[in-house]
Design a protein around this motif. Sequence first.
Motif, mmCIF file in Angstrom:
data_model
loop_
_atom_site.group_PDB
_atom_site.id
_atom_site.type_symbol
_atom_site.label_atom_id
_atom_site.label_comp_id
_atom_site.label_asym_id
_atom_site.label_seq_id
_atom_site.Cartn_x
_atom_site.Cartn_y
_atom_site.Cartn_z
ATOM 1 N N PHE A 105 -12.858 -21.185 9.332
ATOM 2 C CA PHE A 105 -12.113 -19.927 9.168
ATOM 3 C C PHE A 105 -10.776 -20.200 8.478
ATOM 4 O O PHE A 105 -10.125 -21.213 8.725
ATOM 5 C CB PHE A 105 -11.866 -19.276 10.533
ATOM 6 C CG PHE A 105 -13.117 -18.792 11.206
ATOM 7 C CD1 PHE A 105 -13.567 -17.496 11.034
ATOM 8 C CD2 PHE A 105 -13.862 -19.645 12.016
ATOM 9 C CE1 PHE A 105 -14.727 -17.046 11.655
ATOM 10 C CE2 PHE A 105 -15.021 -19.216 12.638
ATOM 11 C CZ PHE A 105 -15.455 -17.916 12.457
ATOM 12 N N ASP A 106 -10.392 -19.263 7.625
ATOM 13 C CA ASP A 106 -9.095 -19.389 6.953
ATOM 14 C C ASP A 106 -7.953 -19.143 7.928
ATOM 15 O O ASP A 106 -6.943 -19.849 7.898
ATOM 16 C CB ASP A 106 -9.011 -18.399 5.789
ATOM 17 C CG ASP A 106 -9.968 -18.752 4.658
ATOM 18 O OD1 ASP A 106 -9.685 -19.718 3.931
ATOM 19 O OD2 ASP A 106 -10.999 -18.060 4.523
ATOM 20 N N TYR A 107 -8.112 -18.114 8.772
ATOM 21 C CA TYR A 107 -7.065 -17.766 9.727
ATOM 22 C C TYR A 107 -7.675 -17.311 11.048
ATOM 23 O O TYR A 107 -8.779 -16.763 11.093
ATOM 24 C CB TYR A 107 -6.161 -16.648 9.177
ATOM 25 C CG TYR A 107 -5.387 -17.073 7.953
ATOM 26 C CD1 TYR A 107 -4.280 -17.912 8.058
ATOM 27 C CD2 TYR A 107 -5.775 -16.647 6.681
ATOM 28 C CE1 TYR A 107 -3.583 -18.325 6.934
ATOM 29 C CE2 TYR A 107 -5.085 -17.053 5.555
ATOM 30 C CZ TYR A 107 -3.990 -17.896 5.688
ATOM 31 O OH TYR A 107 -3.306 -18.322 4.580
ATOM 32 N N ILE A 108 -6.921 -17.549 12.122
ATOM 33 C CA ILE A 108 -7.298 -17.107 13.457
ATOM 34 C C ILE A 108 -6.312 -16.018 13.881
ATOM 35 O O ILE A 108 -5.096 -16.257 13.918
ATOM 36 C CB ILE A 108 -7.231 -18.264 14.481
ATOM 37 C CG1 ILE A 108 -8.001 -19.485 13.975
ATOM 38 C CG2 ILE A 108 -7.723 -17.805 15.842
ATOM 39 C CD1 ILE A 108 -9.489 -19.267 13.791
ATOM 40 N N GLY A 126 -15.153 -18.043 3.646
ATOM 41 C CA GLY A 126 -14.406 -19.077 4.350
ATOM 42 C C GLY A 126 -14.325 -20.384 3.579
ATOM 43 O O GLY A 126 -14.978 -20.547 2.538
ATOM 44 N N PRO A 127 -13.549 -21.331 4.060
ATOM 45 C CA PRO A 127 -13.315 -22.598 3.352
ATOM 46 C C PRO A 127 -14.576 -23.394 3.060
ATOM 47 O O PRO A 127 -14.653 -24.076 2.039
ATOM 48 C CB PRO A 127 -12.401 -23.366 4.317
ATOM 49 C CG PRO A 127 -11.750 -22.320 5.151
ATOM 50 C CD PRO A 127 -12.755 -21.237 5.298
ATOM 51 N N ARG A 128 -15.561 -23.321 3.934
ATOM 52 C CA ARG A 128 -16.782 -24.095 3.731
ATOM 53 C C ARG A 128 -17.646 -23.532 2.610
ATOM 54 O O ARG A 128 -18.473 -24.233 2.035
ATOM 55 C CB ARG A 128 -17.609 -24.149 5.015
ATOM 56 C CG ARG A 128 -16.964 -24.922 6.154
ATOM 57 C CD ARG A 128 -17.891 -24.981 7.351
ATOM 58 N NE ARG A 128 -17.292 -25.673 8.487
ATOM 59 C CZ ARG A 128 -17.898 -25.858 9.657
ATOM 60 N NH1 ARG A 128 -19.128 -25.385 9.855
ATOM 61 N NH2 ARG A 128 -17.281 -26.486 10.645
ATOM 62 N N SER A 129 -17.469 -22.273 2.289
ATOM 63 C CA SER A 129 -18.345 -21.620 1.308
ATOM 64 C C SER A 129 -17.978 -21.933 -0.136
ATOM 65 O O SER A 129 -18.826 -21.835 -1.024
ATOM 66 C CB SER A 129 -18.294 -20.100 1.492
ATOM 67 O OG SER A 129 -17.033 -19.585 1.088
ATOM 68 N N LYS A 136 -14.065 -16.234 -1.055
ATOM 69 C CA LYS A 136 -14.011 -15.130 -0.096
ATOM 70 C C LYS A 136 -13.355 -15.617 1.195
ATOM 71 O O LYS A 136 -13.625 -16.717 1.659
ATOM 72 C CB LYS A 136 -15.425 -14.613 0.214
ATOM 73 C CG LYS A 136 -16.185 -14.095 -0.999
ATOM 74 C CD LYS A 136 -15.597 -12.808 -1.538
ATOM 75 C CE LYS A 136 -16.456 -12.227 -2.647
ATOM 76 N NZ LYS A 136 -15.907 -10.966 -3.194
ATOM 77 N N MET A 137 -12.489 -14.772 1.760
ATOM 78 C CA MET A 137 -11.743 -15.140 2.952
ATOM 79 C C MET A 137 -12.570 -14.886 4.207
ATOM 80 O O MET A 137 -13.425 -13.990 4.235
ATOM 81 C CB MET A 137 -10.436 -14.349 3.033
ATOM 82 C CG MET A 137 -9.552 -14.482 1.812
ATOM 83 S SD MET A 137 -8.991 -16.182 1.526
ATOM 84 C CE MET A 137 -7.911 -16.419 2.935
#
Length: 300
Positions: free
Chosen positions: A200-203, A174-177, A181-182
């Motif tokens: 999260f990248d997408y919901i 995810g974006p915070r990592s 990785k998505m």
Amino acid sequence: MKNYISLHTILCAFLLGASAMLINACSDWNEPETLKFDTIGPESQNPELYARYTESLKEYKKRPHYLVYARLDNAPKVSVSEKDFLRGMPDSLDYVVLTRPEQITDFDREDMKKVQADMGTRILWYADLSKDKDAINKAVSGMSAEGFDGISLSITRTNVPDATQLEKLFASAGPRSKSGKMLFFEGNPADLPTDLHNAFDYIVLNTSGLTTAYDLVFQIDHARQFAGIPSSKLIISAAPEGKLTDIGKESIIGTAGYVVSAGPLAGLGIYNAGNDYYDPQANYKTIRAAIQLLNPSPIK
């Protein structure tokens, strides 16, 4: 009479011998034997053309476009056709979620490497917390060990992971990592605290069971206005064989249309994708049509 008996005896002996030979031969025919076939793919038939195609495909996926992802029920107990394998899925899919990642086979691993390298398709590990309380730990370790491109997490209000699990998840994908990785969220966005939206990248909104466009638009508006999910992160979903009755369209095609008209949204998700495999004209006919609808090819 003597000559007749002798001739008759010889003939009987010959027939008995021939029958024995035939029985032995039939026995040999009935023994299972493994046959080896060399599959000649397009990369071997015309390597230059194949290289141009795959490079063009990967460039397309890097450009802004409507995303399309599908769930694949990989590794069934008995594989019945190519619908069970990654290699048979449409090349233009951006993401494929393996619903049985812990049962990954050597065939899956081989296909994963090929579609990742050649097609630029990203493969996600499906983690369903309602079925396994340890799903996040397994997903994080499995993603790394097996070379997955990310995780798709399914939770409900009754099984929200604790802070320790979330910290481990967000550190891995995810974006915070910052790992590349998505990380997808699958479920009711109202169950997701607002401060976690950017993790999260997408919901992915599960609209696959809806039967009217009216309900579909209501769910989209609810996710955006009540849950606060921005359109750019929202993916709506459909499944083969469904129908939006009030507009008279097949569910996948109708839902794809609302990715554009109700948004623009991030893209379209396909649940139970394998059910769209069989068609006399082309495999995955409806999914391919939805991809073309969302991202028309300049080449007709």
